[in-house]
Scaffold this motif. Sequence first.
Motif, PDB file in Angstrom:
ATOM      1  N   SER A  85      -7.995   6.047  -3.575  1.00 36.38           N
ATOM      2  CA  SER A  85      -7.661   7.421  -3.212  1.00 36.38           C
ATOM      3  C   SER A  85      -8.916   8.202  -2.829  1.00 36.38           C
ATOM      4  O   SER A  85     -10.032   7.884  -3.250  1.00 36.38           O
ATOM      5  N   TYR A 127      -6.142  12.137   0.101  1.00 38.99           N
ATOM      6  CA  TYR A 127      -4.955  11.305  -0.052  1.00 38.99           C
ATOM      7  C   TYR A 127      -4.960  10.544  -1.372  1.00 38.99           C
ATOM      8  O   TYR A 127      -6.018  10.205  -1.903  1.00 38.99           O
ATOM      9  N   THR A 128      -3.756  10.264  -1.857  1.00 36.53           N
ATOM     10  CA  THR A 128      -3.565   9.241  -2.880  1.00 36.53           C
ATOM     11  C   THR A 128      -3.301   7.931  -2.148  1.00 36.53           C
ATOM     12  O   THR A 128      -2.416   7.865  -1.294  1.00 36.53           O
ATOM     13  N   HIS A 129      -4.071   6.913  -2.442  1.00 36.67           N
ATOM     14  CA  HIS A 129      -3.906   5.612  -1.783  1.00 36.67           C
ATOM     15  C   HIS A 129      -3.983   4.527  -2.853  1.00 36.67           C
ATOM     16  O   HIS A 129      -5.054   4.233  -3.381  1.00 36.67           O
ATOM     17  N   HIS A 185       0.847  -1.192   0.000  1.00 36.61           N
ATOM     18  CA  HIS A 185       0.000   0.000   0.000  1.00 36.61           C
ATOM     19  C   HIS A 185       0.885   1.246   0.000  1.00 36.61           C
ATOM     20  O   HIS A 185       1.889   1.309   0.714  1.00 36.61           O
ATOM     21  N   TYR A 186       0.493   2.211  -0.803  1.00 40.70           N
ATOM     22  CA  TYR A 186       1.196   3.500  -0.879  1.00 40.70           C
ATOM     23  C   TYR A 186       0.190   4.610  -0.604  1.00 40.70           C
ATOM     24  O   TYR A 186      -0.860   4.681  -1.241  1.00 40.70           O
ATOM     25  N   LYS A 187       0.515   5.467   0.365  1.00 38.55           N
ATOM     26  CA  LYS A 187      -0.396   6.545   0.739  1.00 38.55           C
ATOM     27  C   LYS A 187       0.384   7.849   0.843  1.00 38.55           C
ATOM     28  O   LYS A 187       1.429   7.912   1.497  1.00 38.55           O
ATOM     29  N   SER A 188      -0.120   8.885   0.178  1.00 41.63           N
ATOM     30  CA  SER A 188       0.581  10.162   0.164  1.00 41.63           C
ATOM     31  C   SER A 188      -0.411  11.281  -0.120  1.00 41.63           C
ATOM     32  O   SER A 188      -1.464  11.063  -0.728  1.00 41.63           O
TER      33      SER A 188
END
Length: 250
Positions: free
Chosen positions: A117, A121-123, A80-83
């Motif tokens: 997302s 956030y972008t998720h 998982h990538y969250k930004s």
Amino acid sequence: LAEILHEGEPDLYMEFFGVCFVKFFTTYGYDKILRVAGRHFRDFLHSIDQLHDSTRFSFPKMKSPLFHVTDEDENGAVLHYKSRRRGFQRYIVGQLKECALKFFKEKILVCVRDDISTNEYTHLVFRVDFNNFTARSIERRLMQGPKLHNVTSATFFQVFPFAIVLDHQLRIVHLGTAIKNIFPVGTVLSGRALEDVFRLIRPDITLEWDKVLSYGRHIVFVIESKIPLCTNPSAVGRKFGSNNTQIRLK
């Protein structure tokens, strides 16, 4: 670049820039941090968030993204990538591929499994395919491991004086003596919600029981006290070498 050169697609260049960034920080010696992240690429995926946390003193204003492995098998892992930043999907793919090849001699395949997302956030959920042979061996070793002796709570809290015990509602059930002693005498802490006493600094998630269990397996949690600590400098200073009225715990 795609519009100017009339060649390639934007995703191609973003992935290329991700590769270039890995080569850039390698030039300045930051590859040494990655080389001690683990023996295998799997170890690297599990430690990305901790690697970001280790650079916070060098880059105190950096708002690093969150990387979290939620599932894995012998053929790869789910990452998982969250930004808060937008449009870095292929950039991350380029970084992962270059890190795998440069530091672990591993060719990987990365694809987006899901995009969850929000406006805030972008998720992204990545499926990363690679030879994850260590996952099976670790599982087998844990199953065959020796049975450990029972430990009393008194012994446990003596070994971990900074422990915080929570129930399913994230209320504080027990605090280690080292933490209790830095709050003013008479401060009621047991039975209070964790968010009433501490502020979550990292990871950037909502405090929920299931999320704490999931993220806590691989990610370092950083919390900061909301309640002022002892005003006696010696009480705080002896333990932390500081006269601060707040403290951060990992």
